[in-house]
Design a protein around this motif. Structure first.
Motif: not given
Length: 667
Positions: A579, A582, A586, A627, A664
């Motif tokens: 993860n 993210f 997160d 991202l 995720r």
């Protein structure tokens, strides 16, 4: 190339010093002389240094040359005290014996050194292998933390990771070499492994021959020469893996076996004596266990054969005199004791973990038997002349009750190899599981008995030759033995070491298979360039399978995943592996990253074992693309370094909205 090796000379000299002269004062203080003092020195050095590393970490003291030397001084004083309790020193050896033994070891060092130069090409050659990743990272962890205990090394200093045993003797010595003279981690690893292969191992073989055959000058000289002539060891473990801890432990087994001969009274003109052997044997076993535990199992197996053969001979004598019950108890004890010992080792958590590993068979049973007979394990070219002298030695040992155990022990090692290389069934793994059921590790046992059998065969040929041409007065048998060995070495072009060098080189050759390398020259150059863009106390998240795991040992910048075995990661590492990409959205990923000091993300292309499913276990440390939360620091082709720039958005998220495991990413 010559300049590079000259610059690496201090590293190799330091490796020799820490492995041999460091143990000399201890060996001398306990009363050893001649061949025994030189052969026992590495075993005593390894035991002293590896135990000292455990004690130092328990006392919160950094592992350093000063601490190591202090341990050597204490061990020497203890040896002096023990020497006063174990009786007189063994008689000194003749100068001729010492000179021939030294000559054999020097010949091995010369031939083996040439092979290593041809194999490595450069002293800082990088091993492109699975096992090397852990070993390089462990050296980096010791360098940065000063913690070198075998009781904790397996955790690699990861915050929150429970202490995990990993035999650290090889790492302890290598860390001392690097701390003494400096240098790159791969160069230090190559130096220590090389000295073990071409100095420590020949010394051990000469000692075993001294105990088996007595102080025969020609025999000892030939032993040193033959010690580097078997492909399975030391060269097999330098190629496969690389298995450096196993290499160190196996190089000490002949010393321990020679001590067993002293304890059991089977040594010829014993160079140690039973009282000293009873002290030195457990110390040597400690060093072997902290180098690699399966080498202790090797000794138990070989020593059990020695004891069983000797016991069977005594039981036959008891039976001939009507003492049938005593004969039965004698044999039963020789069988039951090692079985109970091995069963206890197998029942430990480490034993169960090792025994659960399975490797696919590599050949047929007939093929495996042929490989043993021709000393051509794992598809290597047959070593015809060496195989011939070994078979002559086998024939002679079977006719000599005092030497019969050599062939029996060699046969047991051969049987274990055949099981691992060609069968690998649940019932064979009960026996081979101590070595991960790995035929490469088991094959390394064969030269332990193969070298003395080859020496014995050469002596037999020399005796027959002298009888045929009536040289019994003019030329000593030792000189004839040495002459035959030199002819064999010449006929095999230096004991096939040029051919062996090519085999070892395959694990250190980025130019030979660029599509399957762990770290290419381009990647190594990129790592050197980004080193200055990363703070020394920062941690870099990475997928270790793309070569980024070696950023830590190569450039001193710590990575989150420093080994390829994901089973040994913490839950927090696992979460970031899924993860981290993210992190901007997160909260848990940000929290863990801050806790572990993760500030960067390094991504690259996987070339090493690209079809292995474990490559895909790190979807959270991929290129973040568009991202948020990451800033590109530097890019070169498929390689890129990102800074974890912001986790502020995550503070506004409700972590309860995440999936139960917080993941995720997808595998």
């Amino acid at each position: 190339m010559t300049d590079a090796w000259l610059h690496a000379a201090p590293l190799w000299a330091a490796a020799v010093v820490w492995l041999v002269p460091t143990g000399l004062p201890i060996a001398s203080a306990i009363g050893l002389r001649g061949c025994a003092v030189w052969a026992a020195a590495p075993a005593l050095a390894v035991a002293t240094l590896s135990v000292a590393a455990v004690v130092a970490e328990a006392a919160s003291v950094r592992w350093s040359p000063v601490v190591a030397l202090g341990a050597v001084v204490l061990a020497t004083l203890l040896a002096l005290a023990v020497n006063g309790l174990v009786g007189r020193r063994p008689a000194p050896e003749r100068r001729t014996v010492r000179a021939c033994a030294a000559g054999g070891v020097l010949a091995a060092a010369l031939l083996g050194g040439i092979a290593l130069v041809l194999a490595l090409r450069t002293p800082a050659a990088l091993s492109q292998s699975f096992d090397a990743v852990f070993h390089y990272t462990a050296l980096a962890a010791i360098r940065d933390s000063g913690a070198a205990s075998s009781l904790t090394l397996g955790a690699l200093g990861v915050p929150g990771a429970p202490p995990r045993f990993y035999p650290a003797a090889w790492h302890d010595v290598t860390a001392l070499v690097l701390a003494t003279v400096g240098g790159a981690v791969p160069a230090g690893a190559n130096a220590v492994a090389g000295v073990v292969a071409v100095v420590v191992w020949p010394l051990a073989c000469v000692f075993l021959a001294r105990q088996v055959f007595g102080p025969r000058p020609g025999t000892l000289a030939v032993t040193g020469l033959y010690s580097v002539g078997f492909t399975a060891f030391p060269w097999g473990l330098l190629k496969w893996g690389v298995l450096w801890p196993n290499l160190l432990g196996m190089s000490l087994v002949p010393v321990a076996l020679g001590l067993v001969l002293a304890v059991t009274g089977r040594a010829v003109d014993d160079a140690v004596g039973r009282p000293r052997a009873l002290v030195l044997l457990p110390v040597t076993l400690v060093g072997m266990a902290l180098a690699h535990p399966n080498t202790v199992v090797c000794l138990v197996v070989l020593a059990s054969v020695l004891v069983l053969v000797s016991t069977a001979q005594r039981a036959r004598e008891h039976g001939a005199h009507g003492r049938v019950v005593r004969a039965g108890w004698t044999v039963a004890a020789a069988v039951v004791v090692p079985v109970l010992l091995l069963t206890g080792l197998r029942a430990t958590p480490l034993g169960r973990e090792v025994a659960a590993v399975w490797w696919a068979p590599t050949t047929t049973t007939t093929g495996a038997v042929g490989e043993v007979l021709l000393h051509a394990t794992h598809g290597r070219p047959a070593e015809w002349l060496l195989a011939a002298v070994v078979l002559v030695g086998v024939a002679r040992s079977l006719r000599d009750p005092a030497l019969r155990w050599l062939t029996a022990a060699h046969a047991v090692s051969a049987a274990l190899f055949v099981m691992a290389a060609s069968v690998q069934s649940p019932w064979t793994m009960v026996l081979t599981g101590f070595w991960y059921s790995d035929s490469w590790r088991i094959a390394a046992m064969l030269p332990i008995t193969g070298v003395p059998l080859a020496v014995l065969g050469t002596v037999v040929i020399a005796e027959r030759l002298r009888e045929r041409i009536d040289l019994r007065v003019a030329v000593p048998v030792g000189a004839t033995t040495l002459l035959i060995a030199l002819v064999l070495a010449g006929a095999t072009k230096g004991m096939h070491l040029g051919r062996t060098a090519l085999v070892v080189h395959s694990s250190f050759a980025p130019e030979d298979a660029p599509a399957t390398n762990l770290v290419s020259p381009e990647e190594a150059e990129f790592f050197a360039r980004i080193r200055h863009r990363i703070e020394p106390d920062a941690v870099v998240a990475n997928n270790p399978w793309d070569g980024s795991a070696l950023l830590w040992p190569l450039q001193g910048r710590r990575v989150l995943f420093g080994q390829l075995d994901g089973r040994k990661q913490t839950a927090e590492q696992d979460y970031l592996a899924q993860n981290l990409v993210f992190a901007a959205s997160d909260p848990r990923a940000c929290q863990i990253a801050a806790k572990l000091g993760v500030r960067y993300l390094l991504v690259g292309e996987v070339h090493f074992w690209p079809t292995d499913p474990r490559v895909d276990d790190y979807p959270g440390v991929r290129d973040p693309g568009r991202l948020p939360g990451f800033r590109l620091v530097e890019r070169q082709g498929g390689l890129a370094l990102f800074a974890l720039s912001s986790c502020s958005e995550s503070s506004n998220l409700d972590s309860s909205a995440l999936p139960p495991d917080g993941r995720r990413g997808t595998r």
